[in-house]
Scaffold this active site. Structure first.
Site, mmCIF file in Angstrom:
data_model
loop_
_atom_site.group_PDB
_atom_site.id
_atom_site.type_symbol
_atom_site.label_atom_id
_atom_site.label_comp_id
_atom_site.label_asym_id
_atom_site.label_seq_id
_atom_site.Cartn_x
_atom_site.Cartn_y
_atom_site.Cartn_z
ATOM 1 N N ASP A 147 38.432 -15.748 -8.190
ATOM 2 C CA ASP A 147 39.047 -15.190 -6.988
ATOM 3 C C ASP A 147 38.814 -13.669 -6.981
ATOM 4 O OD1 ASP A 147 40.529 -14.952 -4.664
ATOM 5 O OD2 ASP A 147 42.143 -16.245 -5.332
ATOM 6 N N ASP A 194 43.746 -7.962 -5.593
ATOM 7 C CA ASP A 194 44.064 -8.415 -4.237
ATOM 8 C C ASP A 194 45.498 -8.031 -3.883
ATOM 9 O OD1 ASP A 194 41.532 -9.475 -4.117
ATOM 10 O OD2 ASP A 194 42.171 -11.513 -3.613
ATOM 11 N N ARG A 249 33.757 -7.113 -0.340
ATOM 12 C CA ARG A 249 35.162 -6.671 -0.445
ATOM 13 C C ARG A 249 35.339 -5.468 -1.376
ATOM 14 N NH1 ARG A 249 38.514 -12.427 -1.060
ATOM 15 N NH2 ARG A 249 37.556 -13.488 0.694
ATOM 16 N N ASP A 285 43.679 -13.981 -9.193
ATOM 17 C CA ASP A 285 43.056 -12.666 -9.272
ATOM 18 C C ASP A 285 43.347 -11.999 -10.620
ATOM 19 O OD1 ASP A 285 42.582 -13.057 -6.453
ATOM 20 O OD2 ASP A 285 44.685 -12.512 -6.155
#
Ligand SMILES: *[C@@H]1O[C@H](CO)[C@@H](O)[C@H](O)[C@H]1NC(C)=O
Ligand SMILES: *[C@@H]1O[C@H](CO)[C@@H](O)[C@H](O)[C@H]1NC(C)=O
Ligand SMILES: *[C@@H]1O[C@H](CO)[C@@H](O)[C@H](O)[C@H]1NC(C)=O
Ligand SMILES: *[C@@H]1O[C@H](CO)[C@@H](O)[C@H](O)[C@H]1NC(C)=O
Ligand SMILES: *[C@@H]1O[C@H](CO)[C@@H](O)[C@H](O)[C@H]1NC(C)=O
Ligand SMILES: *[C@@H]1O[C@H](CO)[C@@H](O)[C@H](O)[C@H]1NC(C)=O
Length: 336
Positions: free
Chosen positions: A154, A158, A211, A125
């Site tokens: 990715d 996160d 997301r 990430d």
């Protein structure tokens, strides 16, 4: 007063062309869950270093002593920078970026990242937080590209492995697939329920797929964000997550909010090409503009209040889009 906020933002965006090292926080104070659990001060009072290469950044952010690390210019990373406790990472001026690899916050606490661009982070990430707490991610820009499909990169930010007390404010997230995941393992209820206190406010989310954020087990507050062109799904509350969604504007967003536990194929399910199933989440929703799009809210939660003050920075709906576009991202902080 509302007009002066706009005027202030405009002023700030003009003044940053002369970069220097003190940020005036009257316009953009820290607000959110990162203020709880003892607060988040980063490297305040510690040593200061300015780095101009990726390797120097990796070295400068290691260790747990308080430290402020200024990033100058466009740095190419040869590996992730693992950030120690009590660290502030601050971009100088509007053009500080890192690319190739991002920041790893693992078993760490008390970290601030502001005014930095992080893009095209491969393998991992742009920022990942694992087993960590008290993090403020503010006024950054995160992006990659969408031509390589949803599993090449990715996440952008996160927050997993039970990390807690995080604020993600005034960032510009764009041109990416899976944007921000909170809670990585749907099987982790026993160890992770009750963690993930997280606030997302005044972020600009554009040209993304899913997301924005996706939440598991979380206690989340998502307010005053502006969403534009989100192709699959916006805020996804699942595996029992509780979220307050208030004062956000969604424009051309396929499904602004879902609490239905199905993880859609565009969100990389791992057992079935048709999607995976988790328990539903919860959402309390007020004062949003969904731009005519439909939500799928299956459960209204019992999370209705937060312990910190935020109404002093809360904008009415009609100001959310202009204020967020003007105030979010790099180069917006008044560096004195
Ligand atoms: C930042 O980058 C822009 C675009 O390349 C350039 O015009 C500007 O002069 C740069 N500003 C600073 C302070 O380096
Ligand atoms: C750094 O923070 C982590 C996470 O809170 C903690 O477990 C660890 O003990 C801290 N390390 C030091 C040296 O304080
Ligand atoms: C570093 O951060 C820890 C929390 O992670 C805190 O307990 C400690 O006091 C900090 N150290 C200093 C010297 O500020
Ligand atoms: C809406 O967003 C999609 C991407 O999700 C984009 O292809 C399309 O051009 C956008 N439509 C408008 C009217 O902006
Ligand atoms: C909304 O959730 C319900 C489950 O409560 C599900 O049956 C339905 O297919 C969902 N709708 C969409 C559009 O995903
Ligand atoms: C809120 O709802 C959740 C899910 O039903 C439950 O586990 C939790 O105990 C409730 N919290 C309060 C304070 O009622």
């Amino acid at each position: 007063m509302r007009i002066s906020i706009l005027g202030g933002l405009f002023f700030a965006s003009l003044v940053v062309s002369a970069p220097s090292k003190t940020i005036d926080d009257t316009l953009f104070p820290q607000v959110g869950w990162s203020q709880e659990n003892g607060g988040t001060t980063g490297g305040k009072g510690g040593t200061t270093t300015t780095v101009t290469t990726g390797d120097a950044l990796v070295t400068a952010v290691a260790g747990h002593a308080p430290k402020i690390v200024y990033v100058k210019g466009e740095l190419v990373m040869s590996k992730r920078a693992k950030v120690g406790n009590n660290t502030s990472i601050l971009g100088l001026g509007p053009n500080a970026t890192i690319e190739g690899f991002g920041l790893q916050i693992d078993h760490a606490s008390n970290i601030i990242v502001r005014n930095l661009g992080i893009h095209h982070a491969i393998d991992t990430d742009a920022i990942s937080a694992t087993y960590s707490n008290n993090i403020w991610i503010d006024h950054n820009e995160f992006w990659s590209e969408r031509s390589r499909g949803f599993d090449y990169y990715d996440g952008l930010v996160d927050v997993t492995k039970g990390s807690d007390f995080v604020t993600v404010s005034w960032n510009y997230f764009h041109t990416h697939w899976k944007t921000s995941l909170v809670g990585g393992d749907p099987e982790a209820a026993a160890t992770e329920s009750g963690k993930y206190h997280i606030t997302y406010h005044h972020n600009y989310w554009r040209d993304l797929s899913t997301r924005t954020p996706a939440l598991r087990f979380s206690t989340a507050h998502v307010f005053n964000n502006y969403y534009q062109d989100i192709s699959a799904q916006g805020i996804h509350s699942r595996s029992g997550a509780q979220v307050i969604v208030e004062g956000n504007v969604f424009q051309n967003v396929t499904e602004p909010i879902s609490t239905y536990g199905k993880v859609i194929p565009a969100d990389s399910p791992n057992t079935s090409p048709d999607g995976d199933y988790e328990p539903d989440g919860y959402a309390n929703v007020r004062e949003n503009d969904f731009g005519g799009a439909k939500n799928n809210i299956t459960q209204v939660g019992n999370l209705t209040t937060v312990p910190y003050k935020y109404r002093h920075i809360y904008q009415p709906l009609q100001l959310v889009k202009p204020v967020v576009i003007l105030g979010a991202g790099r180069g917006r902080l008044l560096q004195l």
